[in-house]
Design a protein around this motif. Structure first.
Motif, PDB file in Angstrom:
ATOM      1  N   GLN A  83       0.849  -1.187   0.000  1.00 22.62           N
ATOM      2  CA  GLN A  83       0.000   0.000   0.000  1.00 22.62           C
ATOM      3  C   GLN A  83       0.889   1.243   0.000  1.00 22.62           C
ATOM      4  O   GLN A  83       1.962   1.241   0.605  1.00 22.62           O
ATOM      5  N   PRO A  84       0.458   2.319  -0.642  1.00 24.46           N
ATOM      6  CA  PRO A  84       1.263   3.539  -0.625  1.00 24.46           C
ATOM      7  C   PRO A  84       1.453   4.047   0.803  1.00 24.46           C
ATOM      8  O   PRO A  84       0.510   4.055   1.601  1.00 24.46           O
ATOM      9  N   PRO A  85       2.677   4.465   1.135  1.00 23.90           N
ATOM     10  CA  PRO A  85       2.903   5.062   2.456  1.00 23.90           C
ATOM     11  C   PRO A  85       2.086   6.345   2.602  1.00 23.90           C
ATOM     12  O   PRO A  85       1.772   7.010   1.611  1.00 23.90           O
ATOM     13  N   LYS A  86       1.768   6.677   3.822  1.00 22.46           N
ATOM     14  CA  LYS A  86       1.016   7.904   4.110  1.00 22.46           C
ATOM     15  C   LYS A  86       1.976   8.929   4.714  1.00 22.46           C
ATOM     16  O   LYS A  86       2.700   8.638   5.664  1.00 22.46           O
ATOM     17  N   ALA A  87       1.964  10.130   4.158  1.00 24.85           N
ATOM     18  CA  ALA A  87       2.872  11.205   4.548  1.00 24.85           C
ATOM     19  C   ALA A  87       2.691  11.587   6.018  1.00 24.85           C
ATOM     20  O   ALA A  87       1.615  11.385   6.592  1.00 24.85           O
ATOM     21  N   PRO A  88       3.728  12.153   6.620  1.00 26.42           N
ATOM     22  CA  PRO A  88       3.637  12.573   8.020  1.00 26.42           C
ATOM     23  C   PRO A  88       2.473  13.522   8.268  1.00 26.42           C
ATOM     24  O   PRO A  88       2.192  14.401   7.461  1.00 26.42           O
ATOM     25  N   LYS A  89       1.822  13.289   9.394  1.00 29.54           N
ATOM     26  CA  LYS A  89       0.684  14.106   9.793  1.00 29.54           C
ATOM     27  C   LYS A  89       0.571  14.047  11.319  1.00 29.54           C
ATOM     28  O   LYS A  89       0.803  13.009  11.920  1.00 29.54           O
ATOM     29  N   MET A  90       0.191  15.160  11.920  1.00 26.74           N
ATOM     30  CA  MET A  90      -0.035  15.182  13.363  1.00 26.74           C
ATOM     31  C   MET A  90      -1.288  14.365  13.662  1.00 26.74           C
ATOM     32  O   MET A  90      -2.331  14.565  13.056  1.00 26.74           O
ATOM     33  N   GLN A  91      -1.155  13.452  14.598  1.00 27.32           N
ATOM     34  CA  GLN A  91      -2.264  12.580  14.976  1.00 27.32           C
ATOM     35  C   GLN A  91      -2.952  13.100  16.237  1.00 27.32           C
ATOM     36  O   GLN A  91      -2.330  13.817  17.032  1.00 27.32           O
ATOM     37  N   PRO A  92      -4.216  12.744  16.448  1.00 25.20           N
ATOM     38  CA  PRO A  92      -4.946  13.233  17.614  1.00 25.20           C
ATOM     39  C   PRO A  92      -4.297  12.865  18.944  1.00 25.20           C
ATOM     40  O   PRO A  92      -4.511  13.537  19.940  1.00 25.20           O
ATOM     41  N   TRP A  93      -3.484  11.812  18.957  1.00 30.61           N
ATOM     42  CA  TRP A  93      -2.841  11.396  20.202  1.00 30.61           C
ATOM     43  C   TRP A  93      -1.525  12.123  20.453  1.00 30.61           C
ATOM     44  O   TRP A  93      -0.820  11.827  21.399  1.00 30.61           O
TER      45      TRP A  93
ATOM     46  N   LEU B 205       1.288  12.686  18.358  1.00 28.72           N
ATOM     47  CA  LEU B 205       2.512  12.345  17.645  1.00 28.72           C
ATOM     48  C   LEU B 205       2.355  12.668  16.163  1.00 28.72           C
ATOM     49  O   LEU B 205       1.282  12.478  15.583  1.00 28.72           O
ATOM     50  N   ARG B 206       3.432  13.111  15.574  1.00 29.47           N
ATOM     51  CA  ARG B 206       3.492  13.285  14.121  1.00 29.47           C
ATOM     52  C   ARG B 206       3.971  11.956  13.550  1.00 29.47           C
ATOM     53  O   ARG B 206       5.030  11.450  13.935  1.00 29.47           O
ATOM     54  N   VAL B 207       3.164  11.389  12.634  1.00 26.33           N
ATOM     55  CA  VAL B 207       3.390  10.008  12.205  1.00 26.33           C
ATOM     56  C   VAL B 207       3.272   9.879  10.686  1.00 26.33           C
ATOM     57  O   VAL B 207       2.373  10.455  10.072  1.00 26.33           O
ATOM     58  N   ALA B 208       4.165   9.066  10.112  1.00 28.19           N
ATOM     59  CA  ALA B 208       4.033   8.574   8.740  1.00 28.19           C
ATOM     60  C   ALA B 208       3.708   7.090   8.852  1.00 28.19           C
ATOM     61  O   ALA B 208       4.174   6.409   9.773  1.00 28.19           O
ATOM     62  N   PHE B 209       2.892   6.589   7.929  1.00 26.94           N
ATOM     63  CA  PHE B 209       2.498   5.189   7.973  1.00 26.94           C
ATOM     64  C   PHE B 209       3.073   4.448   6.771  1.00 26.94           C
ATOM     65  O   PHE B 209       2.998   4.935   5.638  1.00 26.94           O
TER      66      PHE B 209
END
Length: 129
Positions: A90-100, A102-106
């Protein structure tokens, strides 16, 4: 604990063992052992044991977290690899601030394991241990 431990390594599934090994090497993990299992390390972040075993429900519910100091640099590296084209993931998901908080890329591996590549917060000691 009675004595200090050296390292804790989760066992991760691989649907296609050779493809998964190539995937992790492309990401930059160092292969320490390549035998009936493959042991990978990430400098400063422990590692994992990749096994030649796959159960769909297990693999699709398995997640790993990788804390990094510079998520933008990691994202540039991940994005440059064309992981979907090379490994059919699956295409990776770019970094984004998450509600918990943390800034996360998937990133998904070839077996369906979901990696959370997170930017460590300087004021959060739990991000460094």
């Amino acid at each position: 604990m009675p004595l200090p431990a050296i390292v804790a390594r989760p066992f991760m599934p691989a649907k296609d063992f050779a493809l998964s090994k190539a995937f992790y090497e492309a990401l930059g993990f160092k292969k320490l052992l390549d035998s009936e299992v493959a042991i990978f390390a990430c400098e400063g972040a422990g590692g994992f044991v990749l096994q030649n075993a796959w159960v769909e429900q297990w693999a699709h519910n398995f997640m790993m977290q990788l804390m990094v100091e510079d998520l933008d640099t990691w994202w540039s590296h991940i994005d440059s690899l064309d992981l979907p084209g090379r490994f059919g993931v699956q295409p990776p998901k770019a970094p984004k601030m998450q509600p918990w908080g943390l800034r996360v890329a998937f990133v998904y591996d070839p077996a369906g394991v979901l990696w959370h590549v997170c930017e460590a917060r300087p004021d959060a000691p739990q991000d460094f241990t």
